[in-house]
Design a protein around this motif. Structure first.
Motif, short mmCIF file in Angstrom:
data_model
loop_
_atom_site.label_atom_id
_atom_site.label_comp_id
_atom_site.label_asym_id
_atom_site.label_seq_id
_atom_site.Cartn_x
_atom_site.Cartn_y
_atom_site.Cartn_z
N ASN A 1 0.43 -0.90 0.04
CA ASN A 1 -0.15 -0.11 -0.22
C ASN A 1 0.64 1.25 -0.04
N PHE A 2 1.91 1.23 -0.35
CA PHE A 2 3.01 2.29 0.04
C PHE A 2 3.18 3.12 -1.69
N SER A 3 3.00 2.76 -2.44
CA SER A 3 2.86 3.00 -4.30
C SER A 3 1.60 3.76 -4.35
N PRO A 4 2.27 5.46 -4.44
CA PRO A 4 1.32 6.37 -5.48
C PRO A 4 0.00 5.41 -6.17
N LEU A 5 0.02 4.12 -6.84
CA LEU A 5 -1.20 3.33 -7.69
C LEU A 5 -1.64 2.55 -6.92
N PHE A 6 -1.68 2.39 -5.34
CA PHE A 6 -2.10 1.46 -4.66
C PHE A 6 -3.64 2.41 -4.56
N SER A 7 -4.41 1.50 -4.83
CA SER A 7 -5.96 2.07 -4.79
C SER A 7 -6.05 3.41 -5.47
N PHE A 8 -6.08 3.47 -6.26
CA PHE A 8 -5.27 4.51 -7.94
C PHE A 8 -7.07 5.02 -8.45
N GLU A 9 -7.59 3.65 -7.90
CA GLU A 9 -8.75 4.31 -9.42
C GLU A 9 -9.61 4.94 -8.20
N LYS A 10 -9.89 6.03 -7.25
CA LYS A 10 -10.56 6.96 -6.33
C LYS A 10 -9.64 8.07 -6.43
N PRO A 11 -8.48 8.29 -6.39
CA PRO A 11 -7.76 9.57 -7.00
C PRO A 11 -8.64 10.36 -7.81
N LEU A 12 -9.05 8.86 -9.14
CA LEU A 12 -8.30 9.34 -10.27
C LEU A 12 -9.84 9.57 -10.47
N LYS A 13 -11.27 8.91 -9.74
CA LYS A 13 -12.35 9.09 -10.06
C LYS A 13 -12.82 11.27 -9.09
N SER A 14 -11.79 10.98 -8.29
CA SER A 14 -11.95 11.94 -7.49
C SER A 14 -11.75 13.36 -8.27
N LEU A 15 -10.16 12.81 -9.32
CA LEU A 15 -9.80 14.28 -10.25
C LEU A 15 -11.79 14.51 -11.25
N TYR A 16 -12.12 13.32 -11.81
CA TYR A 16 -13.07 13.61 -12.76
C TYR A 16 -14.26 14.47 -11.97
N VAL A 17 -14.71 14.06 -10.92
CA VAL A 17 -15.46 14.57 -10.39
C VAL A 17 -15.52 15.74 -10.32
N ASP A 18 -14.13 16.13 -9.51
CA ASP A 18 -14.33 17.73 -9.04
C ASP A 18 -14.10 18.94 -10.41
N ASN A 19 -13.25 17.56 -11.38
CA ASN A 19 -13.17 18.83 -12.69
C ASN A 19 -13.71 18.20 -13.80
N PRO A 20 -14.39 17.80 -14.66
CA PRO A 20 -15.73 17.38 -15.22
C PRO A 20 -15.45 17.94 -16.47
N ASP A 21 -15.09 18.81 -16.65
CA ASP A 21 -14.39 19.19 -18.34
C ASP A 21 -12.48 18.55 -18.54
N LEU A 22 -12.21 18.08 -17.67
CA LEU A 22 -10.77 17.40 -17.59
C LEU A 22 -10.63 17.02 -19.49
N GLU A 23 -10.12 17.73 -20.08
CA GLU A 23 -9.79 17.40 -21.48
C GLU A 23 -8.49 15.84 -21.16
N GLU A 24 -8.23 17.12 -20.20
CA GLU A 24 -6.41 15.46 -20.39
C GLU A 24 -6.11 14.15 -19.93
N VAL A 25 -6.78 14.53 -19.46
CA VAL A 25 -7.04 13.15 -18.57
C VAL A 25 -7.74 12.10 -19.53
N ALA A 26 -6.69 10.44 -19.29
CA ALA A 26 -7.24 9.08 -19.88
C ALA A 26 -8.48 9.11 -19.43
N ASP A 27 -8.71 7.67 -20.07
CA ASP A 27 -10.79 7.23 -19.69
C ASP A 27 -10.20 6.41 -17.99
N LEU A 28 -10.83 6.52 -17.40
CA LEU A 28 -10.95 6.53 -16.18
C LEU A 28 -10.47 4.44 -16.19
N ASP A 29 -11.74 3.71 -16.79
CA ASP A 29 -11.59 2.34 -16.99
C ASP A 29 -10.48 1.85 -17.70
N GLU A 30 -10.09 2.86 -19.03
CA GLU A 30 -9.06 2.39 -19.80
C GLU A 30 -6.94 2.43 -18.94
#
Length: 96
Positions: free
Chosen positions: A50-79
């Motif tokens: 649980n030390f790597s920043p990739l641990f439970s990575f889905e949660k922070p990535l989803k948070s960015l999508y929710v906080d910034n719905p118009d982010l065009e530079e973010v890759a597809d979450l599921d991908e």
């Protein structure tokens, strides 16, 4: 690389740290000889610790999508999550 404690930071900081971690993983010398240790790769991916920043990575990535719905530079979450899972599967497969 040795991690000693879980990553702490904002979702944006965690995503930036994850990008840096993947870059470090790609630069390991073991790739040249195709000798990378599957467990070491999985440590970078955060799937065996649980030390790597990739641990439970889905949660922070989803948070960015929710906080910034118009982010065009973010890759597809599921991908992105799918790539991490596939890399973990392949790294795990090298152990046998």
């Amino acid at each position: 690389r040795a991690w000693s404690e879980a990553f702490k930071g904002t979702p944006r900081e965690q995503v930036a740290a994850a990008v840096k971690t993947v870059s470090e993983l790609q630069q390991l010398e073991c790739w040249e000889e195709l000798e990378c240790d599957g467990d070491e790769i999985r440590r970078y991916l955060g799937t065996v610790n649980n030390f790597s920043p990739l641990f439970s990575f889905e949660k922070p990535l989803k948070s960015l999508y929710v906080d910034n719905p118009d982010l065009e530079e973010v890759a597809d979450l599921d991908e992105v999550i799918g790539h991490v899972r596939q890399a973990d599967y392949l790294a795990y497969s090298t152990l046998f």
